[in-house]
Design an enzyme around this catalytic site. Sequence first.
Site: not given
Ligand SMILES: *Cc1c(COP(=O)(O)O)cnc(C)c1O
Length: 382
Positions: A55, A107, A179, A204
């Site tokens: 961890r 998001y 982000d 993503k």
């Molecule tokens: C998908 C996404 C998240 C969250 O991520 P997860 O991997 O689904 O927890 C946060 N910000 C943006 C812009 C996203 O597209």
Amino acid sequence: MDPSELRRLDPHSLVVHAGLEPDPATGAVVPPLHMASTFARDGQGALRDDFLYGRADNPTRRRYEHALADLEGAAGTAAFGSGLAATSAVFSLLKPGARVMIPSDRYVGVGMQTQLILPRWGVEVVEVDPVAPTAMAEAIEPGIDLVWMETPSNPRLAITDIAATAEAARAAGAISVSDGTCTTPLVTRGLDLGCDLVVHSTSKYVGGHSDIIGGLVAWREEGATAERIREAQCFGGGVPSPFDCWLLMRGLRTMALRVEAHARNAESVARALREHPNVESVMWPGFEDHPGHAVAARQMRTFGGLVSFLVRGDADATARVAAGTRLFTPATSLGGVESLIEHRAVAEGDATRSPANLIRLSVGIESGEDLVADLDRALALV
Ligand SMILES: *Cc1c(COP(=O)(O)O)cnc(C)c1O
């Protein structure tokens, strides 16, 4: 290759070579996958290379974190088991009574954290409509502790001026966070533009194949904030598996090619949709009349792989379009090689803030012509 030399490479070379040093033990060209949850001490009771317990750290995860730091131009990064675990780690910097500024278009999962979780910790959330690129920068005032940016925003693809917002945040004594999920470090590097932290959902574009859930926090400099993020990783415990880190490194190798193909196809799709009689409007920052175009052109290397549009019709007509494609799969998420289509109001449920006729596309790397033809066929169903 030493990190400073690596970091000077063109991104197309950097993504291939980050974290790719041959394994010293075997010469294996591809990094080994270490699944061990615990690490033996040597004869004197000392740890080897500080590895103690899975961890806290793991050789595969460490290699991946260093690769992403090279790509992001970061002092360091911490990998998490999901994008939202990464955003949670950032919000865990806040104390009761803190004030956070976030865009009203963001998001949906980050919105759930700020609507459901932060108020329970006594954190106040201030929302700003990001339609103008400087809207957030102008709204920052003393007393704001953390400024959250997401650009392009989700799902309306509004653009926020990262440099101006980070500068206003610094002047107010606030931590600035961007982000960067939808841009990737290949398109926008938030730390270079002045942010203290950048977060990513690596589920993503970094993973790129819709088969991993992961997240990352990157910081511009070492210090107390970075230390708190490391603590949130180790003691918050939302860590990724070594195998996911290994797959994410494999995703990296083709990321530059993929991100270019996504952007090229998104442009073809956006331009075709704009001419379509059954489309009311198209949201894509590459259009010169998009309110954020000039800022986007400055802070993005491409205009990204996302396109949103309003169908000229009601919710039912929109649902028919979203169900009427064959190449675009009706599913949430973004950034995978395959194209996805989503009727946002349906995906977001009762709490939706999206117009009933809004569709978001994650444009994949198929042939642009095939994608346009697929949307044409679906739009005939309006
Ligand atoms: C998908 C996404 C998240 C969250 O991520 P997860 O991997 O689904 O927890 C946060 N910000 C943006 C812009 C996203 O597209």
